[in-house]
Design a protein around this motif. Structure first.
Motif, PDB file in Angstrom:
ATOM      1  N   THR A   3      35.283  42.742  13.040  1.00 47.61           N
ATOM      2  CA  THR A   3      36.330  41.762  13.283  1.00 47.61           C
ATOM      3  C   THR A   3      37.705  42.384  13.092  1.00 47.61           C
ATOM      4  OG1 THR A   3      35.981  41.148  11.013  1.00 47.61           O
ATOM      5  CG2 THR A   3      34.994  39.759  12.662  1.00 47.61           C
ATOM      6  N   GLU A   4      38.737  41.633  13.506  1.00 45.41           N
ATOM      7  CA  GLU A   4      40.106  42.109  13.310  1.00 45.41           C
ATOM      8  C   GLU A   4      40.486  41.992  11.833  1.00 45.41           C
ATOM      9  OE1 GLU A   4      40.682  37.706  14.284  1.00 45.41           O
ATOM     10  OE2 GLU A   4      39.182  39.248  14.581  1.00 45.41           O
ATOM     11  N   ALA A   5      41.712  42.328  11.513  1.00 43.50           N
ATOM     12  CA  ALA A   5      42.353  42.215  10.179  1.00 43.50           C
ATOM     13  C   ALA A   5      41.439  41.863   9.005  1.00 43.50           C
ATOM     14  CB  ALA A   5      43.455  41.164  10.265  1.00 43.50           C
ATOM     15  N   GLY A   6      41.085  42.822   8.193  1.00 42.07           N
ATOM     16  CA  GLY A   6      40.228  42.540   7.040  1.00 42.07           C
ATOM     17  C   GLY A   6      38.794  42.441   7.512  1.00 42.07           C
ATOM     18  N   THR A   7      37.888  42.947   6.723  1.00 44.21           N
ATOM     19  CA  THR A   7      36.515  42.988   7.201  1.00 44.21           C
ATOM     20  C   THR A   7      35.773  41.680   6.890  1.00 44.21           C
ATOM     21  OG1 THR A   7      35.767  44.014   5.158  1.00 44.21           O
ATOM     22  CG2 THR A   7      36.365  45.485   6.969  1.00 44.21           C
ATOM     23  N   THR A   8      34.701  41.479   7.626  1.00 45.44           N
ATOM     24  CA  THR A   8      33.812  40.333   7.410  1.00 45.44           C
ATOM     25  C   THR A   8      32.460  40.859   6.940  1.00 45.44           C
ATOM     26  OG1 THR A   8      34.877  38.995   9.132  1.00 45.44           O
ATOM     27  CG2 THR A   8      32.629  38.392   8.531  1.00 45.44           C
ATOM     28  N   TRP A   9      32.020  40.331   5.826  1.00 41.11           N
ATOM     29  CA  TRP A   9      30.691  40.676   5.320  1.00 41.11           C
ATOM     30  C   TRP A   9      29.851  39.411   5.209  1.00 41.11           C
ATOM     31  CZ3 TRP A   9      28.407  45.243   2.903  1.00 41.11           C
ATOM     32  CH2 TRP A   9      29.101  46.406   3.221  1.00 41.11           C
ATOM     33  N   THR A  10      28.541  39.581   5.355  1.00 41.75           N
ATOM     34  CA  THR A  10      27.624  38.445   5.193  1.00 41.75           C
ATOM     35  C   THR A  10      26.576  38.774   4.136  1.00 41.75           C
ATOM     36  OG1 THR A  10      27.910  37.785   7.504  1.00 41.75           O
ATOM     37  CG2 THR A  10      25.996  36.891   6.352  1.00 41.75           C
ATOM     38  N   ILE A  11      26.386  37.810   3.251  1.00 34.23           N
ATOM     39  CA  ILE A  11      25.306  37.906   2.252  1.00 34.23           C
ATOM     40  C   ILE A  11      24.149  37.061   2.774  1.00 34.23           C
ATOM     41  CG2 ILE A  11      24.616  37.374  -0.116  1.00 34.23           C
ATOM     42  CD1 ILE A  11      27.709  37.452  -0.787  1.00 34.23           C
TER      43      ILE A  11
END
Ligand code: C5P
Length: 219
Positions: A3-11
């Motif tokens: 993703t853009e600006a800043g990461t996305t993580w999923t638990i």
């Protein structure tokens, strides 16, 4: 897809024993339509994530294959409750993450589109974004009183959070059946997005037949 600006993580929480389901193998590790339940959930999460933390049963050596996924996948052992398992997963999420999704491994039919909707709602300013669906059955409480179903909604996962809101909500070590409840308890802004009626949580053995039919359509 990062993703853009800043990461996305999923638990992806997959550390439950599945006691209501029964059997020797926890339901999330059963194979449906060519892939384990947990792998379907991880695949959907990977479509919007820079990284996925898969939380597996304590003491388990179960690992989730990263083959074919275009994001980083980390495995960690879970805790005695769902909230504990989320906290163990959250401890593995890097500080660079801006958005964190939490998803039940037991909901393998959640679509990539739903994951993206939840991420977008958080990027638009929500502390928490939760998918909800209306309740279609007539509901009675245990005393037999009818509850007005028009006032009820069922809450699903994936739930999305600003990383700060999720970390603050879990700092006290509180327990709840989902994470938005904890974010709400510390004053976070919750935004609802339309859920998916087919996004069922595999709970009883019969649920597997429904999920197999739905996932089979995606092959
Ligand atoms: O028990 P429940 O149906 O609420 O579990 C929802 C999800 O949380 C499941 O995917 C289950 O594997 C996970 N869970 C967990 N650790 C626990 C209990 C449940 O990761 N101790």
């Amino acid at each position: 897809m990062p993703t853009e600006a800043g990461t996305t993580w999923t638990i992806v929480v997959a550390a439950g024993s599945g006691s209501r389901f029964g059997g020797d193998t926890p339901k999330q590790f059963l194979e449906i339509a060519g892939k384990r339940v947990v792998d379907w959930s991880v695949s959907a999460a990977a479509s919007v994530s820079d990284g996925v933390v898969v939380v597996v049963p304590k003491g388990s050596s179960v690992t989730v294959p990263a083959a074919g996924l275009r994001c980083q996948v980390v495995c960690v052992n879970g805790g005695d409750s769902r909230s504990e398992s989320v906290r163990k997963g959250l401890a593995q999420v890097p500080d660079t993450a801006q958005v964190v999704l939490v998803h039940d491994a037991a909901r393998p039919v959640a679509s990539a589109a739903l994951m993206a909707t939840v991420v977008a709602a958080v990027r638009n300013g929500a502390d928490a974004a939760i998918p909800v669906v209306g309740v279609v059955d007539t509901i009675r409480d245990l005393e037999g009183n009818i509850i007005d179903r028009s006032q009820l909604q069922a809450v699903q996962t994936p739930q999305g959070f600003s990383a700060r809101a999720l970390r603050d909500a879990h700092a006290s070590g509180a327990h709840a059946t989902d994470d938005a409840t904890l974010v709400s308890a510390v004053g976070g802004l919750i935004v609802v997005v339309p859920g998916e009626h087919w996004n069922i949580k595999v709970t009883e053995p019969d649920d597997l037949r429904v999920v197999a039919a739905l996932l089979g359509e995606r092959l």
